[in-house]
Design an enzyme around this catalytic site. Structure first.
Site, PDB file in Angstrom:
ATOM      1  N   ARG A 146       0.022  -7.807  -2.813  1.00 15.52           N
ATOM      2  CA  ARG A 146      -0.577  -6.876  -1.847  1.00 15.52           C
ATOM      3  C   ARG A 146      -0.852  -5.599  -2.740  1.00 15.52           C
ATOM      4  O   ARG A 146      -1.879  -4.936  -2.534  1.00 15.52           O
ATOM      5  CB  ARG A 146       0.128  -6.463  -0.801  1.00 15.52           C
ATOM      6  CG  ARG A 146      -0.297  -5.215   0.295  1.00 15.52           C
ATOM      7  CD  ARG A 146      -1.594  -5.994   0.931  1.00 15.52           C
ATOM      8  NE  ARG A 146      -2.105  -5.225   2.020  1.00 15.52           N
ATOM      9  CZ  ARG A 146      -3.233  -5.325   2.484  1.00 15.52           C
ATOM     10  NH1 ARG A 146      -3.851  -6.130   2.547  1.00 15.52           N
ATOM     11  NH2 ARG A 146      -3.633  -4.388   3.634  1.00 15.52           N
ATOM     12  N   CYS A 153       2.062 -10.778   1.471  1.00 15.53           N
ATOM     13  CA  CYS A 153       2.854 -11.549   2.617  1.00 15.53           C
ATOM     14  C   CYS A 153       1.884 -11.706   3.682  1.00 15.53           C
ATOM     15  O   CYS A 153       1.059 -10.870   4.044  1.00 15.53           O
ATOM     16  CB  CYS A 153       4.045 -10.971   3.014  1.00 15.53           C
ATOM     17  SG  CYS A 153       5.344 -11.304   1.581  1.00 15.53           S
ATOM     18  N   ARG A 202      -3.041  -6.844   8.204  1.00 14.92           N
ATOM     19  CA  ARG A 202      -3.375  -5.780   7.016  1.00 14.92           C
ATOM     20  C   ARG A 202      -4.490  -5.467   6.712  1.00 14.92           C
ATOM     21  O   ARG A 202      -4.838  -5.587   5.203  1.00 14.92           O
ATOM     22  CB  ARG A 202      -2.337  -6.368   5.950  1.00 14.92           C
ATOM     23  CG  ARG A 202      -0.944  -6.758   6.318  1.00 14.92           C
ATOM     24  CD  ARG A 202      -0.422  -7.829   5.134  1.00 14.92           C
ATOM     25  NE  ARG A 202       0.115  -6.848   3.974  1.00 14.92           N
ATOM     26  CZ  ARG A 202       1.422  -6.594   3.584  1.00 14.92           C
ATOM     27  NH1 ARG A 202       2.369  -6.784   4.423  1.00 14.92           N
ATOM     28  NH2 ARG A 202       1.442  -6.061   2.753  1.00 14.92           N
ATOM     29  N   PRO A 203      -5.393  -4.855   7.473  1.00 17.43           N
ATOM     30  CA  PRO A 203      -6.603  -4.577   6.981  1.00 17.43           C
ATOM     31  C   PRO A 203      -6.537  -3.378   5.861  1.00 17.43           C
ATOM     32  O   PRO A 203      -5.782  -2.479   6.038  1.00 17.43           O
ATOM     33  CB  PRO A 203      -7.422  -3.796   8.137  1.00 17.43           C
ATOM     34  CG  PRO A 203      -6.409  -3.423   9.359  1.00 17.43           C
ATOM     35  CD  PRO A 203      -5.185  -4.458   8.829  1.00 17.43           C
ATOM     36  N   ILE A 204      -7.490  -3.070   5.067  1.00 16.86           N
ATOM     37  CA  ILE A 204      -7.523  -1.725   4.119  1.00 16.86           C
ATOM     38  C   ILE A 204      -8.812  -0.771   4.419  1.00 16.86           C
ATOM     39  O   ILE A 204      -9.289  -0.012   3.869  1.00 16.86           O
ATOM     40  CB  ILE A 204      -7.555  -2.335   2.738  1.00 16.86           C
ATOM     41  CG1 ILE A 204      -9.102  -3.428   2.429  1.00 16.86           C
ATOM     42  CG2 ILE A 204      -6.619  -3.014   2.344  1.00 16.86           C
ATOM     43  CD1 ILE A 204      -9.272  -3.332   1.170  1.00 16.86           C
ATOM     44  N   ASP A 205      -9.174  -0.892   5.732  1.00 15.38           N
ATOM     45  CA  ASP A 205     -10.261  -0.054   6.270  1.00 15.38           C
ATOM     46  C   ASP A 205      -9.741   1.381   6.036  1.00 15.38           C
ATOM     47  O   ASP A 205     -10.806   2.189   5.927  1.00 15.38           O
ATOM     48  CB  ASP A 205     -10.712  -0.593   7.731  1.00 15.38           C
ATOM     49  CG  ASP A 205      -9.473  -0.235   8.712  1.00 15.38           C
ATOM     50  OD1 ASP A 205      -8.415  -0.932   8.328  1.00 15.38           O
ATOM     51  OD2 ASP A 205      -9.557   0.205   9.675  1.00 15.38           O
ATOM     52  N   LYS A 228      10.759  -1.602  -5.362  1.00 13.98           N
ATOM     53  CA  LYS A 228       9.683  -2.343  -5.248  1.00 13.98           C
ATOM     54  C   LYS A 228       8.462  -1.418  -4.787  1.00 13.98           C
ATOM     55  O   LYS A 228       7.381  -1.396  -5.377  1.00 13.98           O
ATOM     56  CB  LYS A 228       9.766  -3.676  -4.468  1.00 13.98           C
ATOM     57  CG  LYS A 228       8.495  -4.348  -4.321  1.00 13.98           C
ATOM     58  CD  LYS A 228       8.665  -5.178  -3.067  1.00 13.98           C
ATOM     59  CE  LYS A 228       7.128  -5.951  -2.613  1.00 13.98           C
ATOM     60  NZ  LYS A 228       6.323  -4.810  -2.063  1.00 13.98           N
ATOM     61  N   ASN A 229       8.675  -0.953  -3.441  1.00 13.17           N
ATOM     62  CA  ASN A 229       7.475  -0.070  -2.801  1.00 13.17           C
ATOM     63  C   ASN A 229       7.023   1.048  -3.617  1.00 13.17           C
ATOM     64  O   ASN A 229       5.977   1.472  -3.525  1.00 13.17           O
ATOM     65  CB  ASN A 229       7.819   0.122  -1.607  1.00 13.17           C
ATOM     66  CG  ASN A 229       8.033  -1.086  -0.710  1.00 13.17           C
ATOM     67  OD1 ASN A 229       7.282  -2.186  -0.770  1.00 13.17           O
ATOM     68  ND2 ASN A 229       8.551  -0.950   0.765  1.00 13.17           N
ATOM     69  N   ILE A 246       4.745  -2.213  13.655  1.00 15.59           N
ATOM     70  CA  ILE A 246       4.060  -2.054  12.407  1.00 15.59           C
ATOM     71  C   ILE A 246       3.161  -3.174  12.315  1.00 15.59           C
ATOM     72  O   ILE A 246       1.797  -3.083  12.126  1.00 15.59           O
ATOM     73  CB  ILE A 246       4.773  -1.688  11.212  1.00 15.59           C
ATOM     74  CG1 ILE A 246       5.784  -0.448  11.678  1.00 15.59           C
ATOM     75  CG2 ILE A 246       3.817  -1.223  10.074  1.00 15.59           C
ATOM     76  CD1 ILE A 246       5.227   0.796  11.772  1.00 15.59           C
TER      77      ILE A 246
END
Length: 417
Positions: free
Chosen positions: A92, A116, A121-124, A22-23, A326
């Site tokens: 995501r 999820c 889960r920031p995308i900075d 999946k990943n 994590i």
């Protein structure tokens, strides 16, 4: 909404064949739009995240043809369009269209990705990388607009070795002018799979699998071809299940080297494993030792296996520690496990697990993908009937989970409610 009904306490025997990762697949599909032509991805897993990404390709006017696990994508008629929240919120990994569209079109409009609820889960880190390459970014509510006159390679230092940010920056940099070097890059094998795909398209990338990746920009990319590598998280989930319920349960189509962080811990617990070239045979063991696990970046113990592993720790003869480093919300499954009879105390991102405890079936809720997988394992190992709601989380990442488990002796029913 779907519900999974599990009759537990059955011995599982036979073979479970692992599908594509999946990943990896969720990055390979968006990466395809960087090519001007037709690309082929084989061993694509049949999961709902795949379907959501194909819906985004459709919005972008890309033609896709899926035959069994072989996906063909033609991007020659690509039309850059807004990726609405109704699409991006389904998974995501929709954020990989940021890097891919920025790289190819120099312009992206996308609403904040979903996924999820396992942390902020920031995308900075992704956005900092895009800015370093020359993108201007505007955020209005949930809408992100990225644009650049041109992208120019540079040195990018990641403050954390994020898998998503590493891949996204690679996608944006492959068509940039000059050389980009990503320092403190993530080293996951799924990144190597994506880079191998891009190289078949004509990209110039070195260092994938190390903490320094060099991308030398090229003028254009042509169609490429890749096979999705076996899913080490799916494999790990079923190996853990075998330690609880297995009798010569074979987990096949795997790369054992990718599972060493898990198998070394299982051996420490006393799990009976036979490791072959492309499969692992696992048997239930009644006496298990307590151990400590700590999730780490690759090649450490995978964060995606921590929740399934916590179920096995309930059978350890003593106190085990599950330490998550994590994602801060990896303990969403614990109330359900305790409801089933586990003895787990949570302190922030740590869980103290006292065992052995006997699990009993009851009604529980899947709060996220891997937490849902943990509840499936618990239900199969428990006495009585377990009913899991919100199983859509699980179907996002586990291909044909009902069929694969039924084939080895599990009693599972999926139904709409």
């Amino acid at each position: 909404m779907k519900q999974m009904i599990i009759e537990g306490n059955n011995i599982l025997s036979g073979t479970i064949e692992i599908g594509g990762a999946k990943n990896s697949a969720v990055a390979l599909i968006p990466a395809s739009i960087l090519a001007n032509g037709t690309s082929v991805i084989e061993n694509v897993p049949n999961i709902s995240d795949r379907d959501a990404l194909l819906d985004i390709l459709n919005i972008l006017n890309c033609e896709s043809n899926l035959k069994q696990d072989k996906l063909t994508i033609d991007t020659t008629k690509l039309k850059n369009s807004v990726i609405e929240e109704s699409l991006s919120s389904r998974m995501r990994a929709s954020y990989y269209f940021m890097g891919a569209l920025l790289g190819r079109e120099k312009f992206v409009e996308i609403y904040i990705p979903g996924g999820c609820n396992i942390g902020t889960r920031p995308i900075d880190i992704h956005l900092d990388g895009f800015r370093a390459l020359g993108a201007n970014i505007t955020i209005e509510g949930n809408k992100y607009t990225l644009k650049a006159d041109k992208l120019i390679g540079t040195d990018i230092y990641l403050k954390f070795p994020s898998v998503g940010a590493t891949i996204n920056i690679i996608l944006a940099a492959v068509l940039a002018e000059g050389k980009t070097i990503i320092h403190n890059a993530a080293k996951e094998i799924e990144i190597v799979n994506v880079v191998d795909y891009l190289i078949t398209m004509g990209a110039n990338i070195e260092g994938a699998g190390t903490n320094e990746i060099t991308i030398t920009g090229v003028n254009e990319l042509h169609g490429g071809k890749i096979s999705v590598l076996p899913d080490r998280i799916e494999a790990g989930t079923y190996i853990i299940l075998g330690a609880l319920c297995g009798k010569d349960l074979k987990i096949s189509n795997i790369i054992p080297e990718h599972l060493e962080a898990l198998t070394s811990k299982l051996k420490e617990m006393g799990v009976n494993l036979i490791i072959n070239k492309d499969n692992i045979i696992v048997n239930k063991v009644n006496e298990l030792k307590p151990i400590n696990i700590k999730t780490l970046i690759y090649p450490g113990f995978p964060t995606d296996i921590g929740q399934p592993m916590s179920v096995l720790l309930t059978k350890g003869n003593g106190t085990s520690l599950f330490e998550e480093t994590i994602w801060e919300n990896r303990m969403g499954h614990v109330p359900s496990l305790n409801k089933m009879g586990a003895n787990i105390k949570v302190n922030g991102m740590n869980a103290i697990i006292n065992g052995p405890t006997k699990l009993k079936g009851c009604e529980v809720i899947a709060t996220d993908l891997r937490g849902g997988a943990a509840l499936v394992i618990a239900g199969l190992a428990a006495e009585g009937t377990t009913i899991i709601t919100d199983v859509e989380h699980i179907l996002r990442g586990y291909e044909n989970i009902k069929g694969k488990l039924t084939n080895v002796g599990a009693k599972i029913e999926l139904k709409e409610i």
